[in-house]
Design an enzyme around this catalytic site. Structure first.
Site, PDB file in Angstrom:
ATOM      1  N   TYR A  30       0.825  -1.216   0.000  1.00 41.22           N
ATOM      2  CA  TYR A  30       0.000   0.000   0.000  1.00 41.22           C
ATOM      3  C   TYR A  30       0.857   1.264   0.000  1.00 41.22           C
ATOM      4  O   TYR A  30       0.540   2.237  -0.675  1.00 41.22           O
ATOM      5  CB  TYR A  30      -0.957  -0.011   1.199  1.00 41.22           C
ATOM      6  CG  TYR A  30      -1.932  -1.158   1.175  1.00 41.22           C
ATOM      7  CD1 TYR A  30      -2.501  -1.581  -0.033  1.00 41.22           C
ATOM      8  CD2 TYR A  30      -2.301  -1.840   2.333  1.00 41.22           C
ATOM      9  CE1 TYR A  30      -3.390  -2.643  -0.077  1.00 41.22           C
ATOM     10  CE2 TYR A  30      -3.194  -2.901   2.298  1.00 41.22           C
ATOM     11  CZ  TYR A  30      -3.736  -3.301   1.098  1.00 41.22           C
ATOM     12  OH  TYR A  30      -4.617  -4.343   1.044  1.00 41.22           O
TER      13      TYR A  30
HETATM   14  C1  LIG Z   1      -1.019  -8.303   0.779  1.00 39.27           C
HETATM   15  C2  LIG Z   1      -0.943  -9.286  -0.365  1.00 39.27           C
HETATM   16  C3  LIG Z   1      -2.266  -9.301  -1.127  1.00 39.27           C
HETATM   17  C4  LIG Z   1       0.150  -8.805  -1.326  1.00 39.27           C
HETATM   18  O1  LIG Z   1       0.296  -9.703  -2.408  1.00 39.27           O
HETATM   19  P1  LIG Z   1       1.729 -10.281  -2.844  1.00 39.27           P
HETATM   20  O2  LIG Z   1       1.544 -10.864  -4.183  1.00 39.27           O
HETATM   21  O3  LIG Z   1       2.243 -11.132  -1.760  1.00 39.27           O
HETATM   22  O4  LIG Z   1       2.642  -8.991  -2.839  1.00 39.27           O
HETATM   23  P2  LIG Z   1       3.016  -7.905  -3.910  1.00 39.27           P
HETATM   24  O5  LIG Z   1       2.221  -7.928  -5.149  1.00 39.27           O
HETATM   25  O6  LIG Z   1       3.057  -6.628  -3.162  1.00 39.27           O
HETATM   26  O7  LIG Z   1       4.449  -8.383  -4.267  1.00 39.27           O
HETATM   27  C5  LIG Z   1       5.481  -7.966  -3.458  1.00 39.27           C
HETATM   28  C6  LIG Z   1       6.681  -8.805  -3.577  1.00 39.27           C
HETATM   29  O8  LIG Z   1       6.831  -9.345  -4.898  1.00 39.27           O
HETATM   30  C7  LIG Z   1       8.084  -8.949  -5.414  1.00 39.27           C
HETATM   31  N1  LIG Z   1       7.849  -8.699  -6.849  1.00 39.27           N
HETATM   32  C8  LIG Z   1       7.197  -7.665  -7.391  1.00 39.27           C
HETATM   33  N2  LIG Z   1       7.176  -7.818  -8.732  1.00 39.27           N
HETATM   34  C9  LIG Z   1       7.815  -8.983  -9.003  1.00 39.27           C
HETATM   35  C10 LIG Z   1       8.111  -9.681 -10.187  1.00 39.27           C
HETATM   36  N3  LIG Z   1       7.733  -9.232 -11.378  1.00 39.27           N
HETATM   37  N4  LIG Z   1       8.746 -10.866 -10.077  1.00 39.27           N
HETATM   38  C11 LIG Z   1       9.136 -11.327  -8.890  1.00 39.27           C
HETATM   39  N5  LIG Z   1       8.884 -10.710  -7.725  1.00 39.27           N
HETATM   40  C12 LIG Z   1       8.233  -9.545  -7.792  1.00 39.27           C
HETATM   41  C13 LIG Z   1       8.453  -7.705  -4.675  1.00 39.27           C
HETATM   42  O9  LIG Z   1       9.832  -7.529  -4.638  1.00 39.27           O
HETATM   43  C14 LIG Z   1       7.886  -7.989  -3.300  1.00 39.27           C
HETATM   44  O10 LIG Z   1       8.707  -8.790  -2.494  1.00 39.27           O
HETATM   45  P3  LIG Z   1       8.786  -8.525  -0.910  1.00 39.27           P
HETATM   46  O11 LIG Z   1       7.396  -8.226  -0.388  1.00 39.27           O
HETATM   47  O12 LIG Z   1       9.351  -9.780  -0.398  1.00 39.27           O
HETATM   48  O13 LIG Z   1       9.664  -7.332  -0.774  1.00 39.27           O
HETATM   49  C15 LIG Z   1      -0.595 -10.713   0.111  1.00 39.27           C
HETATM   50  O14 LIG Z   1       0.687 -10.704   0.690  1.00 39.27           O
HETATM   51  C16 LIG Z   1      -1.608 -11.282   1.087  1.00 39.27           C
HETATM   52  O15 LIG Z   1      -2.595 -11.877   0.678  1.00 39.27           O
HETATM   53  N6  LIG Z   1      -1.336 -11.117   2.394  1.00 39.27           N
HETATM   54  C17 LIG Z   1      -2.173 -11.666   3.451  1.00 39.27           C
HETATM   55  C18 LIG Z   1      -3.550 -11.090   3.445  1.00 39.27           C
HETATM   56  C19 LIG Z   1      -3.543  -9.599   3.625  1.00 39.27           C
HETATM   57  O16 LIG Z   1      -2.855  -9.064   4.473  1.00 39.27           O
HETATM   58  N7  LIG Z   1      -4.356  -8.918   2.809  1.00 39.27           N
HETATM   59  C20 LIG Z   1      -4.529  -7.500   2.904  1.00 39.27           C
HETATM   60  C21 LIG Z   1      -5.516  -7.243   3.974  1.00 39.27           C
HETATM   61  S1  LIG Z   1      -5.906  -5.534   4.058  1.00 39.27           S
END
Ligand SMILES: CC(C)(COP(=O)(O)OP(=O)(O)OC[C@H]1O[C@@H](n2cnc3c(N)ncnc32)[C@H](O)[C@@H]1OP(=O)(O)O)[C@@H](O)C(=O)NCCC(=O)NCCS
Length: 189
Positions: free
Chosen positions: A156
């Protein structure tokens, strides 16, 4: 036992209410797994997710693996007076001296965003978020998320969400939450 989802995302697409209804148990499974909630929470939340689908401005994005498993889900709708979340945030803003009238006018509430743990950390959450907000109605987007250093927080902040309320307690949940917001549309990156 269901097979572990493939981490590789095959397609990201907008879902209609009918399409989400058909995949609702799967979507709720991602939600409870990603949030580390007790399994029974999935069934408890089903009526609420179904009611949300009927709200004005509802929009949903799903991500699927190459085996057509749902591996990520995000949805939201236009916030409005009378909705539980809207009234809770209003109460918080009023009691903290925040500008409730301007924040809570013409906004898209990002209600849920979850990626299956096996598919997290590869940018999928950000892709779902961007796709969801690219077609969202409203002049701004608001969301709430538990306080803490989490991957959600990093995401975020990265896309420009600013503090609206911090350490806020929603009725019935002992955890402190942040309410975050930013103008729409997101600028293209
Ligand atoms: C929050 C959430 C939706 C984010 O989704 P995500 O796919 O894990 O995360 P992002 O899209 O932000 O990706 C971020 C990571 O991918 C990496 N990334 C981004 N683009 C990339 C790419 N093209 N290739 C490889 N890695 C990549 C980033 O470096 C980052 O790594 P890091 O977080 O270890 O630093 C997920 O983690 C989740 O479901 N969490 C639990 C539930 C939750 O908290 N939901 C929100 C409630 S409000």
């Amino acid at each position: 036992m269901t097979a572990a989802p493939s981490p590789r995302c095959y397609r990201i697409t907008e879902l209609t209410t009918e399409q989400l209804r058909a995949r609702l148990p799967e979507a709720l499974q991602i939600y409870v797994t990603a949030m580390n909630y007790p399994p029974a929470t999935a069934q408890q939340r089903a009526p609420m997710w179904s009611a949300h689908m009927l709200r004005a401005g509802w929009r949903c994005i799903g991500a699927f693996s190459d085996r057509d498993e749902l591996i990520g889900i995000g949805y939201g709708y236009l916030g409005a007076p009378g909705q539980w979340w809207h009234e809770q945030v209003r109460r918080g803003l009023l009691s903290s001296g925040g500008d409730a009238d301007s924040w809570l006018d013409d906004y898209f509430e990002l209600t849920e965003l979850h990626v299956h743990p096996g598919s997290q950390g590869g940018g999928l959450g950000e892709e779902i978020l961007r796709r969801l907000l690219s077609g969202a109605q409203g002049g701004k987007v608001l969301l709430s998320t538990p306080e803490g250093p989490t991957r959600a927080w990093k995401l975020y902040r990265r896309v420009g969400f600013a503090d609206v309320l911090r350490n806020y307690r929603f009725t019935g949940d002992p955890r402190p939450f942040a309410v975050l917001g930013r103008p729409l549309p997101l600028e293209a990156v």
